[in-house]
Scaffold this motif. Structure first.
Motif, PDB file in Angstrom:
ATOM      1  N   ASN A   1       0.801  -1.225   0.000  1.00 16.19           N
ATOM      2  CA  ASN A   1       0.000   0.000   0.000  1.00 16.19           C
ATOM      3  C   ASN A   1       0.833   1.274   0.000  1.00 16.19           C
ATOM      4  OD1 ASN A   1      -2.389  -1.519   0.068  1.00 16.19           O
ATOM      5  ND2 ASN A   1      -2.336  -1.647   2.291  1.00 16.19           N
ATOM      6  N   GLU A   2       2.114   1.174   0.288  1.00 18.83           N
ATOM      7  CA  GLU A   2       2.971   2.358   0.426  1.00 18.83           C
ATOM      8  C   GLU A   2       3.402   2.885  -0.945  1.00 18.83           C
ATOM      9  OE1 GLU A   2       4.377   5.437   1.515  1.00 18.83           O
ATOM     10  OE2 GLU A   2       3.994   4.197   3.307  1.00 18.83           O
ATOM     11  N   THR A   3       3.116   4.146  -1.209  1.00 19.25           N
ATOM     12  CA  THR A   3       3.478   4.744  -2.500  1.00 19.25           C
ATOM     13  C   THR A   3       4.829   5.449  -2.470  1.00 19.25           C
ATOM     14  OG1 THR A   3       2.207   6.724  -1.968  1.00 19.25           O
ATOM     15  CG2 THR A   3       1.082   5.003  -3.239  1.00 19.25           C
ATOM     16  N   ASP A   4       5.329   5.781  -1.298  1.00 19.31           N
ATOM     17  CA  ASP A   4       6.644   6.400  -1.184  1.00 19.31           C
ATOM     18  C   ASP A   4       7.720   5.312  -1.320  1.00 19.31           C
ATOM     19  OD1 ASP A   4       9.051   7.070   0.830  1.00 19.31           O
ATOM     20  OD2 ASP A   4       8.263   8.951  -0.007  1.00 19.31           O
ATOM     21  N   GLU A   5       8.602   5.471  -2.306  1.00 17.84           N
ATOM     22  CA  GLU A   5       9.582   4.421  -2.609  1.00 17.84           C
ATOM     23  C   GLU A   5      10.486   4.078  -1.432  1.00 17.84           C
ATOM     24  OE1 GLU A   5      13.152   3.456  -5.797  1.00 17.84           O
ATOM     25  OE2 GLU A   5      11.926   5.242  -6.064  1.00 17.84           O
ATOM     26  N   ALA A   6      10.991   5.080  -0.734  1.00 18.99           N
ATOM     27  CA  ALA A   6      11.906   4.824   0.388  1.00 18.99           C
ATOM     28  C   ALA A   6      11.186   4.127   1.540  1.00 18.99           C
ATOM     29  CB  ALA A   6      12.533   6.126   0.863  1.00 18.99           C
ATOM     30  N   LYS A   7       9.984   4.557   1.843  1.00 21.53           N
ATOM     31  CA  LYS A   7       9.214   3.921   2.919  1.00 21.53           C
ATOM     32  C   LYS A   7       8.845   2.494   2.547  1.00 21.53           C
ATOM     33  CE  LYS A   7       7.254   8.205   4.738  1.00 21.53           C
ATOM     34  NZ  LYS A   7       6.018   8.983   4.902  1.00 21.53           N
ATOM     35  N   ARG A   8       8.447   2.291   1.272  1.00 22.80           N
ATOM     36  CA  ARG A   8       8.100   0.938   0.810  1.00 22.80           C
ATOM     37  C   ARG A   8       9.316   0.016   0.915  1.00 22.80           C
ATOM     38  NH1 ARG A   8       5.943   2.240  -3.688  1.00 22.80           N
ATOM     39  NH2 ARG A   8       7.885   2.266  -4.850  1.00 22.80           N
ATOM     40  N   ARG A   9      10.476   0.518   0.503  1.00 25.31           N
ATOM     41  CA  ARG A   9      11.687  -0.303   0.561  1.00 25.31           C
ATOM     42  C   ARG A   9      12.054  -0.652   2.001  1.00 25.31           C
ATOM     43  NH1 ARG A   9      14.946  -3.073  -3.064  1.00 25.31           N
ATOM     44  NH2 ARG A   9      16.283  -4.211  -1.654  1.00 25.31           N
ATOM     45  N   ALA A  10      11.869   0.293   2.925  1.00 19.69           N
ATOM     46  CA  ALA A  10      12.154   0.010   4.334  1.00 19.69           C
ATOM     47  C   ALA A  10      11.230  -1.086   4.860  1.00 19.69           C
ATOM     48  CB  ALA A  10      12.026   1.281   5.166  1.00 19.69           C
ATOM     49  N   LEU A  11       9.976  -1.062   4.441  1.00 20.57           N
ATOM     50  CA  LEU A  11       9.032  -2.110   4.855  1.00 20.57           C
ATOM     51  C   LEU A  11       9.436  -3.462   4.279  1.00 20.57           C
ATOM     52  CD1 LEU A  11       5.745  -0.075   4.431  1.00 20.57           C
ATOM     53  CD2 LEU A  11       6.532  -1.101   6.586  1.00 20.57           C
ATOM     54  N   ILE A  12       9.810  -3.487   2.999  1.00 21.47           N
ATOM     55  CA  ILE A  12      10.234  -4.739   2.366  1.00 21.47           C
ATOM     56  C   ILE A  12      11.478  -5.280   3.053  1.00 21.47           C
ATOM     57  CG2 ILE A  12      11.192  -5.736   0.241  1.00 21.47           C
ATOM     58  CD1 ILE A  12       9.243  -3.835  -1.293  1.00 21.47           C
ATOM     59  N   ASP A  13      12.451  -4.418   3.300  1.00 20.59           N
ATOM     60  CA  ASP A  13      13.678  -4.867   3.960  1.00 20.59           C
ATOM     61  C   ASP A  13      13.390  -5.440   5.342  1.00 20.59           C
ATOM     62  OD1 ASP A  13      15.132  -4.087   1.745  1.00 20.59           O
ATOM     63  OD2 ASP A  13      15.897  -2.248   2.665  1.00 20.59           O
ATOM     64  N   ARG A  14      12.378  -4.905   5.982  1.00 16.11           N
ATOM     65  CA  ARG A  14      12.019  -5.350   7.332  1.00 16.11           C
ATOM     66  C   ARG A  14      11.337  -6.715   7.334  1.00 16.11           C
ATOM     67  NH1 ARG A  14       7.482  -2.357  10.834  1.00 16.11           N
ATOM     68  NH2 ARG A  14       7.449  -3.787  12.562  1.00 16.11           N
ATOM     69  N   CYS A  15      10.462  -6.961   6.353  1.00 12.66           N
ATOM     70  CA  CYS A  15       9.613  -8.158   6.421  1.00 12.66           C
ATOM     71  C   CYS A  15       9.985  -9.251   5.433  1.00 12.66           C
ATOM     72  CB  CYS A  15       8.152  -7.770   6.225  1.00 12.66           C
ATOM     73  SG  CYS A  15       7.727  -7.261   4.538  1.00 12.66           S
ATOM     74  N   TRP A  16      10.794  -8.951   4.425  1.00  9.63           N
ATOM     75  CA  TRP A  16      11.022  -9.885   3.324  1.00  9.63           C
ATOM     76  C   TRP A  16      12.448 -10.401   3.347  1.00  9.63           C
ATOM     77  CZ3 TRP A  16       7.148 -11.787   0.650  1.00  9.63           C
ATOM     78  CH2 TRP A  16       7.388 -12.476  -0.538  1.00  9.63           C
ATOM     79  N   ALA A  17      12.628 -11.713   3.297  1.00  5.90           N
ATOM     80  CA  ALA A  17      13.968 -12.312   3.247  1.00  5.90           C
ATOM     81  C   ALA A  17      14.648 -11.910   1.937  1.00  5.90           C
ATOM     82  CB  ALA A  17      13.867 -13.830   3.350  1.00  5.90           C
ATOM     83  N   GLU A  18      15.971 -11.775   1.975  1.00  5.51           N
ATOM     84  CA  GLU A  18      16.745 -11.354   0.791  1.00  5.51           C
ATOM     85  C   GLU A  18      16.365 -12.138  -0.459  1.00  5.51           C
ATOM     86  OE1 GLU A  18      19.933  -9.572   0.113  1.00  5.51           O
ATOM     87  OE2 GLU A  18      20.156  -8.626   2.057  1.00  5.51           O
TER      88      GLU A  18
END
Length: 118
Positions: free
Chosen positions: A15-32
């Motif tokens: 749901n996050e449209t801000d690229e930096a915020k979206r990437r921080a969420l992905i880095d937090r929850c998604w395995a490499e």
């Protein structure tokens, strides 16, 4: 991270449209090397998931994904229901996944719509 927090961060990333915020969420929850598969996509890694989300947002401008169930979990496996809100057409489905020992998502397989009849 607790599974509920992981799934909430994952949904928030869609749901996050801000690229930096979206990437921080992905880095937090998604395995490499996490994998995502649904009827139209099959990607691996954080960069590929981020690109998939950008494409989803472009195609479904203004839509958001909401949890419609609790999170069922056992043996590192999870499942949860979701729906597309504010989209061009109603959609719902279920995601099934695997959580790593450190609480990140190693895989998600998404199914759209209700289960097929017997």
């Amino acid at each position: 991270m607790a599974t509920k927090e992981t799934v909430e961060a994952y949904i928030a990333a869609w749901n996050e449209t801000d690229e930096a915020k979206r990437r921080a969420l992905i880095d937090r929850c998604w395995a490499e090397s996490g994998t995502y598969t649904d009827p139209m996509a099959d990607v691996s890694g954080r960069d590929a998931l981020a690109a998939l989300i950008v494409g989803f947002q472009a195609q479904m401008a203004g839509a958001s994904i909401e949890l419609t169930s609790g999170i069922d979990e056992h043996h590192g496996r999870i499942r949860f229901g979701w729906k597309l809100a504010n989209g061009p057409q109603p959609m719902e489905g279920i995601d099934v996944g695997h959580v790593t020992a450190d609480g990140q998502l190693a895989s998600i397989v998404g199914f759209w719509g209700a289960a097929p009849p017997a």
